[in-house]
Design a protein around this motif. Structure first.
Motif, PDB file in Angstrom:
ATOM      1  N   ASN A 266      89.216  58.872  -9.762  1.00  0.00           N
ATOM      2  CA  ASN A 266      88.370  57.884 -10.133  1.00  0.00           C
ATOM      3  C   ASN A 266      88.444  57.585 -11.660  1.00  0.00           C
ATOM      4  OD1 ASN A 266      86.860  57.564  -7.768  1.00  0.00           O
ATOM      5  ND2 ASN A 266      85.307  58.623  -8.224  1.00  0.00           N
ATOM      6  N   ASN A 267      88.806  58.762 -12.516  1.00  0.00           N
ATOM      7  CA  ASN A 267      88.993  58.799 -13.868  1.00  0.00           C
ATOM      8  C   ASN A 267      90.212  57.845 -14.051  1.00  0.00           C
ATOM      9  OD1 ASN A 267      86.579  59.986 -14.115  1.00  0.00           O
ATOM     10  ND2 ASN A 267      87.638  61.943 -14.398  1.00  0.00           N
ATOM     11  N   ILE A 268      91.328  58.168 -13.536  1.00  0.00           N
ATOM     12  CA  ILE A 268      92.615  57.588 -13.643  1.00  0.00           C
ATOM     13  C   ILE A 268      92.437  56.050 -13.172  1.00  0.00           C
ATOM     14  CG2 ILE A 268      94.873  57.598 -12.720  1.00  0.00           C
ATOM     15  CD1 ILE A 268      94.748  60.499 -12.458  1.00  0.00           C
ATOM     16  N   GLN A 269      91.639  55.750 -12.470  1.00  0.00           N
ATOM     17  CA  GLN A 269      91.556  54.423 -11.753  1.00  0.00           C
ATOM     18  C   GLN A 269      90.629  53.811 -13.035  1.00  0.00           C
ATOM     19  OE1 GLN A 269      89.374  53.987  -8.412  1.00  0.00           O
ATOM     20  NE2 GLN A 269      89.819  51.832  -8.334  1.00  0.00           N
ATOM     21  N   PHE A 270      89.722  54.237 -13.540  1.00  0.00           N
ATOM     22  CA  PHE A 270      88.950  53.641 -14.779  1.00  0.00           C
ATOM     23  C   PHE A 270      89.807  53.490 -15.848  1.00  0.00           C
ATOM     24  CE2 PHE A 270      86.524  54.231 -18.472  1.00  0.00           C
ATOM     25  CZ  PHE A 270      85.516  53.288 -18.467  1.00  0.00           C
ATOM     26  N   ILE A 271      90.812  54.554 -16.319  1.00  0.00           N
ATOM     27  CA  ILE A 271      91.538  54.424 -17.261  1.00  0.00           C
ATOM     28  C   ILE A 271      92.755  53.269 -17.161  1.00  0.00           C
ATOM     29  CG2 ILE A 271      93.353  55.590 -18.764  1.00  0.00           C
ATOM     30  CD1 ILE A 271      91.666  58.227 -18.313  1.00  0.00           C
TER      31      ILE A 271
ATOM     32  N   ALA B 160      91.995  51.439 -27.743  1.00  0.00           N
ATOM     33  CA  ALA B 160      92.058  52.146 -26.235  1.00  0.00           C
ATOM     34  C   ALA B 160      91.990  53.523 -26.816  1.00  0.00           C
ATOM     35  CB  ALA B 160      93.345  51.683 -25.705  1.00  0.00           C
ATOM     36  N   GLN B 161      92.739  53.942 -27.783  1.00  0.00           N
ATOM     37  CA  GLN B 161      92.882  55.472 -27.838  1.00  0.00           C
ATOM     38  C   GLN B 161      91.646  55.888 -28.334  1.00  0.00           C
ATOM     39  OE1 GLN B 161      94.861  56.118 -31.838  1.00  0.00           O
ATOM     40  NE2 GLN B 161      95.148  58.270 -31.605  1.00  0.00           N
ATOM     41  N   ALA B 162      90.871  55.294 -29.035  1.00  0.00           N
ATOM     42  CA  ALA B 162      89.410  55.872 -29.334  1.00  0.00           C
ATOM     43  C   ALA B 162      88.571  56.006 -27.957  1.00  0.00           C
ATOM     44  CB  ALA B 162      88.455  54.872 -30.246  1.00  0.00           C
ATOM     45  N   ARG B 163      88.807  55.094 -27.189  1.00  0.00           N
ATOM     46  CA  ARG B 163      87.847  55.344 -25.830  1.00  0.00           C
ATOM     47  C   ARG B 163      88.573  56.502 -24.938  1.00  0.00           C
ATOM     48  NH1 ARG B 163      87.680  49.269 -26.105  1.00  0.00           N
ATOM     49  NH2 ARG B 163      85.460  48.763 -26.114  1.00  0.00           N
ATOM     50  N   LEU B 164      89.870  56.395 -24.859  1.00  0.00           N
ATOM     51  CA  LEU B 164      90.394  57.867 -24.063  1.00  0.00           C
ATOM     52  C   LEU B 164      89.967  59.060 -24.925  1.00  0.00           C
ATOM     53  CD1 LEU B 164      93.849  56.255 -23.494  1.00  0.00           C
ATOM     54  CD2 LEU B 164      91.956  56.460 -22.026  1.00  0.00           C
ATOM     55  N   GLN B 165      90.073  59.084 -26.008  1.00  0.00           N
ATOM     56  CA  GLN B 165      89.432  60.333 -26.763  1.00  0.00           C
ATOM     57  C   GLN B 165      88.092  60.566 -26.266  1.00  0.00           C
ATOM     58  OE1 GLN B 165      90.461  59.622 -30.961  1.00  0.00           O
ATOM     59  NE2 GLN B 165      92.587  60.485 -30.717  1.00  0.00           N
ATOM     60  N   THR B 166      87.117  59.474 -26.321  1.00  0.00           N
ATOM     61  CA  THR B 166      85.782  59.670 -25.895  1.00  0.00           C
ATOM     62  C   THR B 166      85.546  60.331 -24.586  1.00  0.00           C
ATOM     63  OG1 THR B 166      85.028  57.938 -27.436  1.00  0.00           O
ATOM     64  CG2 THR B 166      83.509  58.527 -25.800  1.00  0.00           C
ATOM     65  N   ILE B 167      86.602  59.451 -23.307  1.00  0.00           N
ATOM     66  CA  ILE B 167      86.537  60.069 -22.202  1.00  0.00           C
ATOM     67  C   ILE B 167      86.799  61.444 -22.143  1.00  0.00           C
ATOM     68  CG2 ILE B 167      87.652  59.888 -20.080  1.00  0.00           C
ATOM     69  CD1 ILE B 167      87.935  56.985 -20.601  1.00  0.00           C
ATOM     70  N   SER B 168      87.926  61.817 -22.981  1.00  0.00           N
ATOM     71  CA  SER B 168      88.404  63.302 -23.055  1.00  0.00           C
ATOM     72  C   SER B 168      87.308  64.151 -23.464  1.00  0.00           C
ATOM     73  CB  SER B 168      89.478  63.505 -23.650  1.00  0.00           C
ATOM     74  OG  SER B 168      89.999  64.769 -24.000  1.00  0.00           O
ATOM     75  N   ARG B 169      86.520  63.927 -24.492  1.00  0.00           N
ATOM     76  CA  ARG B 169      85.554  64.606 -25.216  1.00  0.00           C
ATOM     77  C   ARG B 169      84.411  64.743 -24.026  1.00  0.00           C
ATOM     78  NH1 ARG B 169      85.342  62.241 -29.344  1.00  0.00           N
ATOM     79  NH2 ARG B 169      83.733  60.763 -29.134  1.00  0.00           N
ATOM     80  N   ILE B 170      84.161  63.852 -23.618  1.00  0.00           N
ATOM     81  CA  ILE B 170      82.840  63.823 -22.415  1.00  0.00           C
ATOM     82  C   ILE B 170      83.276  64.949 -21.372  1.00  0.00           C
ATOM     83  CG2 ILE B 170      81.584  62.621 -20.805  1.00  0.00           C
ATOM     84  CD1 ILE B 170      81.677  60.019 -22.720  1.00  0.00           C
ATOM     85  N   HIS B 171      84.214  64.879 -21.030  1.00  0.00           N
ATOM     86  CA  HIS B 171      84.707  65.632 -19.811  1.00  0.00           C
ATOM     87  C   HIS B 171      84.882  67.018 -20.152  1.00  0.00           C
ATOM     88  CE1 HIS B 171      85.961  63.196 -16.249  1.00  0.00           C
ATOM     89  NE2 HIS B 171      85.990  62.132 -17.200  1.00  0.00           N
TER      90      HIS B 171
END
Length: 341
Positions: A153-158, A183-194
């Motif tokens: 799901n996460n890969i699909q969202f990204i 895009a970089q900021a959003r991916l860092q946010t996703i990483s931090r949340i996970h």
């Protein structure tokens, strides 16, 4: 894939087979009396066949089998009855030799019954440990499948996120660098949340303090020192998949408020609130006291990437997203308390 546990050893399977019988105490004692009687009859039948000196020949097997199949108490009863019968019928006379024979019998049956009892106790502990191991194997399998589902799901969202930002870059190449930074900021946010959600030390996540921490991170990252974020959440139970989507939605909406609601250096407050709407739904509200949107503004009509992301995250929660502007901007999400079953 997880492996199945190997088959239990033979002695453990044998002990398991007698477990139900050993739990029925009255039946066990009845079997002990019956086994003693059968051993006595067999010993009588062998009086003319066996030479003198074997008074306990048929009683030993009776004691051992009774202790094994029926438990400690019935085994002791069978041993006592067998000893009394052998003493009264098959051991002639009295004195030193009789005492020696009885002592020998008592030691042998005591050792046999004790060893059998220890074996059953060890088998019981092994059964409990095996049950725990099987439970851990099952949980590992479920967690592994759930992890695969989340990763997919996460890969699909990204992938969808990058595709939308790619379209923006194609439409306006001059903004390509800025779009990549977003895009970089959003991916860092996703990483931090996970990382926060999957921290073993935070298995029971309290949503309010957790989202307050995330909002504070967003404020710190943006450098908006004059803006505060107030989080007010009721206790709620959400699985990690839905909590991840909710977290990303809150981050996106708070980020949008920081971008559009307040001017440079302008102070303000962003409020994140979640309350039960009714018995089956929650209502999430994110509001600010900034400049608000113009009367004819429609976030869904334009090419707003942030709003489309929010709509996608709301869809993952099976929710409905609405907005209003009256002395600031308010975005409201209504979604069911429980995910799809």
């Amino acid at each position: 894939m997880t492996k199945k546990l190997p088959h239990a050893p033979f002695y453990l399977r044998a002990a398991d087979a007698t477990e139900k019988l050993r739990r029925r105490a009255l039946l066990g004692y009845a079997i002990a009396i019956g086994a003693t009687f059968i051993a006595f009859v067999l010993r009588l039948a062998l009086v003319d066949t066996l030479p003198d000196g074997f008074p306990y020949l048929t009683f030993f097997p009776a004691v051992i089998l009774t202790a094994f199949f029926c438990g400690f108490g019935p085994g002791v009863l069978c041993a006592v009855l067998s000893g009394l019968l052998a003493w009264s019928v098959f051991i002639p006379g009295s004195g030193y030799q009789t005492a020696l024979a009885l002592g020998f019998y008592a030691i042998i049956v005591a050792v046999d019954i004790t060893l059998i009892h220890i074996m059953h106790e060890a088998a019981q502990r092994l059964r409990q440990e095996r049950a725990v191991s099987e439970s851990l194997y099952d949980n590992q399998s479920v967690l592994f499948q759930e992890l695969q589902h989340r990763v997919a799901n996460n890969i699909q969202f990204i992938a969808g996120l990058l595709m939308m930002q790619k379209r923006q870059a194609i439409a306006d190449p001059s903004r390509a660098i800025g779009i990549l930074d977003e895009a970089q900021a959003r991916l860092q946010t996703i990483s931090r949340i996970h990382r926060m959600l999957h921290d073993p030390g935070r298995m029971d996540v309290d949503i309010g303090p957790y989202l307050q921490e995330i909002c504070n991170d967003v404020l710190d990252s943006s450098g908006a020192r004059e803006v505060t974020c107030v989080v007010d959440f009721v206790p709620a139970k959400l699985d990690l998949t839905r909590l991840t989507a909710l977290s990303l939605l809150v981050v996106e909406l708070v980020t949008n408020a920081l971008k559009h609601a307040f001017g440079p250096g302008q102070a303000g407050t962003i409020r994140v609130n979640m309350r039960p709407l009714d018995a089956t739904h929650y209502a999430l509200t994110i509001s600010d006291d900034g400049q608000g949107m113009s009367a004819d503004a429609d976030p869904g009509a334009g090419d707003s990437l942030g709003w489309r992301i929010c709509q996608g995250l709301a869809a993952q929660l099976n929710g409905r997203l609405t907005y209003s502007s009256d002395g600031g901007t308010t975005v409201r999400l209504e979604f069911p308390r429980w995910g799809p079953t």
